[in-house]
Scaffold this active site. Structure first.
Site, mmCIF file in Angstrom:
data_model
loop_
_atom_site.group_PDB
_atom_site.id
_atom_site.type_symbol
_atom_site.label_atom_id
_atom_site.label_comp_id
_atom_site.label_asym_id
_atom_site.label_seq_id
_atom_site.Cartn_x
_atom_site.Cartn_y
_atom_site.Cartn_z
ATOM 1 N N GLU A 180 0.818 -1.224 0.000
ATOM 2 C CA GLU A 180 0.000 0.000 0.000
ATOM 3 C C GLU A 180 0.848 1.268 0.000
ATOM 4 O O GLU A 180 0.646 2.176 0.808
ATOM 5 C CB GLU A 180 -0.948 -0.011 1.205
ATOM 6 C CG GLU A 180 -1.914 -1.183 1.180
ATOM 7 C CD GLU A 180 -2.976 -1.147 2.275
ATOM 8 O OE1 GLU A 180 -2.694 -0.583 3.345
ATOM 9 O OE2 GLU A 180 -4.063 -1.681 2.051
ATOM 10 N N GLU A 389 -5.812 -8.295 -1.014
ATOM 11 C CA GLU A 389 -6.470 -8.104 0.285
ATOM 12 C C GLU A 389 -7.921 -7.743 0.032
ATOM 13 O O GLU A 389 -8.208 -6.892 -0.824
ATOM 14 C CB GLU A 389 -5.842 -6.957 1.092
ATOM 15 C CG GLU A 389 -4.515 -7.276 1.705
ATOM 16 C CD GLU A 389 -4.014 -6.168 2.612
ATOM 17 O OE1 GLU A 389 -4.842 -5.486 3.255
ATOM 18 O OE2 GLU A 389 -2.792 -5.990 2.679
HETATM 19 C C1 BGP Z 1 -4.474 -3.027 4.974
HETATM 20 C C2 BGP Z 1 -3.138 -3.540 5.429
HETATM 21 C C3 BGP Z 1 -3.191 -4.830 6.168
HETATM 22 C C4 BGP Z 1 -4.449 -5.103 6.935
HETATM 23 C C5 BGP Z 1 -5.701 -4.563 6.288
HETATM 24 C C6 BGP Z 1 -6.926 -4.579 7.167
HETATM 25 O O1 BGP Z 1 -4.419 -1.657 4.917
HETATM 26 O O2 BGP Z 1 -2.287 -3.767 4.331
HETATM 27 O O3 BGP Z 1 -2.002 -4.955 6.883
HETATM 28 O O4 BGP Z 1 -4.320 -4.948 8.255
HETATM 29 O O5 BGP Z 1 -5.549 -3.283 5.797
HETATM 30 O O6 BGP Z 1 -6.893 -3.495 8.029
HETATM 31 P P1 BGP Z 1 -7.139 -3.621 9.561
HETATM 32 O O7 BGP Z 1 -6.166 -4.649 10.035
HETATM 33 O O8 BGP Z 1 -6.856 -2.310 10.121
HETATM 34 O O9 BGP Z 1 -8.544 -4.050 9.712
#
Ligand code: BGP
Length: 491
Positions: A180, A389
């Site tokens: 990201e 993701e």
């Molecule tokens: C993205 C990241 C991840 C992951 C995901 C979900 O931004 O790359 O590392 O954590 O989001 O977010 P969160 O864990 O805050 O729910």
């Protein structure tokens, strides 16, 4: 009735995704150095995670133990293999290989560890998809060098990548550079992505300073850090191809596509600007090999000066990516009307959409938005795409040892159906790795109870629990989905 068959291609890469700092634990084991994540406390939905300069006793730093994948990787990979995973997205913790980041030689124990993990994946025919930097750069590089604002980081990152490309030649062929990286376009990414430290004790997304305008120097440092990552990413893409022509290198973007809040042309243009800045800017640099025209005006309007060196543009031009990947959780709306309330999303703020529901964390749920985005990205880049993701962060209840997570199944099903439609639209989508396939620490809040997994892990927000693993209902559902190549999505 459409004549086109909606179907996934035969070799579609089904799998799941994790990141080292959110799952491994063992933060100071076998020579590992502290990463930036190891200096971040747990937060909650309403109280932010904080950065601390020292590791304070009595504080909860969720990455220190996480869910102990470090010692349980065999059991965990076996569980993933049980769902029929074809691909497993995981990251290498840079500070396991180079504990401080600026050493000349690697930590052998770290190299050995990931070799065992990759071999374990291969044992089950699972293709590792490896993120080189996922919010876990060596802390020393932030403290001593100012993170990615310093050009020396390009050299350190290059050395780390050269080491792992050589070490894992033949074991890994899919690589992602920076997780990201486009979060650096906004203040949100300053610490996690750029390694630029806030003050001791400050919240990690700079919320305290939200009402204090960022100075032009701070903005320039942030975009210089991003520029250094562009150069580093391009250099290691070239290196990866040189070391093994089988290697494929991708970039990884966070996406929260913006819709105009109304059909007022001002809102339409605002949405376009948001898309350009937040997604296409970084996408264009990585895939087309040059800064897009529209950023010049943004840089001028915001008095941003990027410290570039001669030769950078040429490296960026040459080191373009082979495929593009992104995270997709939600969409948002854009408006010029200051009276409309902004809400949180994945690493971005935006206006919520009255047509859509949101998760318990306020992230808008928008499966159709994924189809729109896939079409937008493919028409612009014509490169293979992978969704690395996606998923629903939700609280799960254990009832008689079982976890009935129908809400998660419904979320994933709706997104997979739209992926199928996008493929029928003509998009070259090659893989799907939903986030947090085994429950892990949330990046934004540090909570354990914001769960994404097909596999439940017994641990609560305060860090208590036995760490036992248990299959949720979604486990069997996803196994069936993979076994039928996305045909059987029935609940
Ligand atoms: C993205 C990241 C991840 C992951 C995901 C979900 O931004 O790359 O590392 O954590 O989001 O977010 P969160 O864990 O805050 O729910």
């Amino acid at each position: 009735m459409s004549k086109i068959l909606t179907k996934f291609p035969e070799n579609f890469l089904w799998g799941g995704a994790i990141a080292a700092n959110q799952i491994e634990g063992a933060w100071d084991v076998d020579g590992k150095g502290a990463s930036i994540a190891d200096h971040i406390t747990a937060g909650t939905k309403s109280s932010p995670r904080r950065f601390t300069k020292e590791i304070l006793s009595g504080e909860n730093y969720p990455s220190h133990e996480a869910v102990d994948f470090y010692h349980r990787y065999e059991e965990d990979i076996k569980l993933l293999a049980g769902m029929g995973f074809k691909v497993f997205r995981l990251s290498i913790a840079w500070s396991r290989i180079f504990p401080k980041g600026d050493e000349l030689g690697p930590n052998k124990a770290g190299l050995e560890y990931y070799k065992k993990v990759f071999l374990e994946c291969r044992k089950y025919g699972i293709e590792p998809l490896v993120t080189l930097s996922h919010y876990e750069m060596p802390y020393h590089l932030c403290e001593t060098y100012g993170g990615w604002t310093n050009r020396k980081l390009i050299e350190f990152f290059w050395r780390y990548c050269e080491t792992v490309f050589k070490e894992y030649k033949g074991l890994v062929k899919y690589w992602l550079t920076f997780n990201e990286m486009n979060t650096l376009v906004s203040r949100f990414g300053t610490l996690l992505c750029g390694g630029i430290l806030p003050e001791d004790g400050e919240d990690i997304f700079g919320m305290r300073r939200r009402n204090i305008p960022e100075t032009k120097e701070e903005r320039s440092a942030r975009f210089t850090a991003l520029h250094n990552q562009f150069v580093a990413g391009a250099k290691v893409a070239l290196l990866a191809h040189e070391i093994d022509c089988e290697n494929k290198v991708g970039c990884m973007l966070t996406t929260a596509p913006s819709y105009p809040y109304t059909c007022n042309p001002d809102d339409v243009f605002e949405a376009k600007n948001q898309m350009n800045r937040s997604i296409f800017f970084c996408g264009d640099v990585c895939a087309k090999g040059k800064y897009p025209y529209f950023m010049n005006r943004y840089f001028a309007d915001n008095e941003i000066t990027i410290l570039k060196e001669e030769g950078d543009d040429e490296i960026i031009r040459q080191g373009t990516v082979d495929f593009m990947t992104f995270s997709y959780y939600s969409s948002r709306c854009a408006t010029v009307d200051p009276k409309v309330i902004q809400t949180a999303g994945n690493m971005m703020m935006g206006v919520s959409n009255p047509y859509l529901q949101a998760s318990d964390w306020g992230w808008t749920i928008d499966p159709k938005g994924l189809r729109i985005l896939l079409n937008d990205l493919y028409s612009r880049y014509e490169l293979p795409l992978m969704i690395v993701e996606n998923g629903l962060g939700a609280v799960d209840k254990v009832e008689d040892g079982q976890i009935h997570d129908l809400y998660r199944i419904q979320y994933l099903k709706a997104h997979i159906e739209e992926m199928k439609e996008a493929i029928a639209d003509g998009v070259n989508l090659i893989g799907y790795t939903p986030w947090g396939c085994i429950d892990l620490v949330s990046a934004s809040t540090g909570e354990m109870e914001k769960r994404y997994g097909f596999v439940y892990v017994d641990k609560d927000n305060s860090g208590n629990g036995t760490l036992w693993r248990r299959k949720k209902d979604s486990y069997e559902w996803y196994r069936k989905c993979i076994a039928t190549n996305g045909e059987d999505l029935s609940v």
